[in-house]
Design a protein around this motif. Structure first.
Motif, short mmCIF file in Angstrom:
data_model
loop_
_atom_site.label_atom_id
_atom_site.label_comp_id
_atom_site.label_asym_id
_atom_site.label_seq_id
_atom_site.Cartn_x
_atom_site.Cartn_y
_atom_site.Cartn_z
N TYR A 77 0.85 -1.19 0.00
CA TYR A 77 0.00 0.00 0.00
C TYR A 77 0.88 1.23 0.00
O TYR A 77 2.06 1.18 0.33
CB TYR A 77 -0.96 0.01 1.19
N ASP A 78 0.28 2.34 -0.39
CA ASP A 78 0.97 3.62 -0.39
C ASP A 78 0.50 4.44 0.80
O ASP A 78 -0.69 4.43 1.15
CB ASP A 78 0.72 4.37 -1.69
N LYS A 79 1.42 5.18 1.37
CA LYS A 79 1.14 5.93 2.60
C LYS A 79 1.66 7.36 2.52
O LYS A 79 1.45 8.14 3.43
CB LYS A 79 1.80 5.18 3.77
N ALA A 80 2.33 7.72 1.43
CA ALA A 80 2.87 9.08 1.33
C ALA A 80 1.74 10.09 1.52
O ALA A 80 0.64 9.91 1.01
CB ALA A 80 3.53 9.27 -0.03
N PRO A 81 2.02 11.16 2.25
CA PRO A 81 0.97 12.13 2.59
C PRO A 81 0.64 13.07 1.42
O PRO A 81 1.01 14.24 1.42
CB PRO A 81 1.58 12.88 3.77
N LEU A 82 -0.08 12.56 0.43
CA LEU A 82 -0.47 13.37 -0.72
C LEU A 82 -1.74 14.16 -0.47
O LEU A 82 -1.94 15.22 -1.05
CB LEU A 82 -0.70 12.47 -1.94
N ASN A 83 -2.63 13.61 0.35
CA ASN A 83 -3.91 14.25 0.63
C ASN A 83 -4.45 13.70 1.95
O ASN A 83 -3.71 13.09 2.71
CB ASN A 83 -4.90 14.03 -0.53
N GLU A 84 -5.73 13.89 2.18
CA GLU A 84 -6.32 13.50 3.47
C GLU A 84 -6.58 12.00 3.61
O GLU A 84 -7.02 11.54 4.66
CB GLU A 84 -7.63 14.27 3.69
#
Length: 148
Positions: A77-84
């Protein structure tokens, strides 16, 4: 079990996926003393924790997220803080989780895509859209567990 011709229970499978991630992230927080309000992926990248074992989870921190293995179950899964949104995942990452979590399961791609589309309609997941581009990546929050 062959799910190619019946309801595959995608809501329940998404719940399992999110719970797996919550349990892994709880183990990371405990092991590395990560504060509650800090993005786990950002914390790991800043400290160059690229791969390791925490509790019974083997992980690789990469790109914008994690690949995690526990007892033969693979969860990416991806967890980078791109949005909420807490979690972002591709169709293939979710399907791989299902197939490694439920051995002998055959997933019909079109049925799983339809079920995910239904979850978008129900506002449980959504598409990742940036600058008007749909990246064909699903996203959700841990609060979605309350709807499942």
């Amino acid at each position: 079990m062959d799910y190619s011709n019946k309801n595959i229970g995608t809501k329940k499978l998404l719940e399992e996926y999110l719970i797996f991630i919550i349990n892994f992230e709880s183990a990371l927080k405990k092991e590395y003393d990560i504060p509650k309000d800090i993005n786990i992926w950002s914390h790991m990248v800043e400290r160059k924790y690229e791969k390791g074992t925490v509790a019974t989870y083997n992980y690789i921190c990469h790109g914008s997220g994690f690949t995690v293995e526990k007892n033969g179950i693979i969860c990416e899964y991806d967890k980078a803080p791109l949005n909420e949104y807490d979690i972002k995942f591709s169709f293939w990452k979710f399907k791989n989780f299902i197939e490694t979590n439920h051995m002998q399961t055959i997933i019909d791609d079109s049925m799983l895509k339809k079920d995910l589309s239904d979850l978008i309609t129900a506002n449980i997941v959504s598409w990742l859209i940036t600058d008007g581009i749909n990246w064909n990546i699903y996203q959700t929050n841990f609060t979605a567990l309350q709807s499942l």
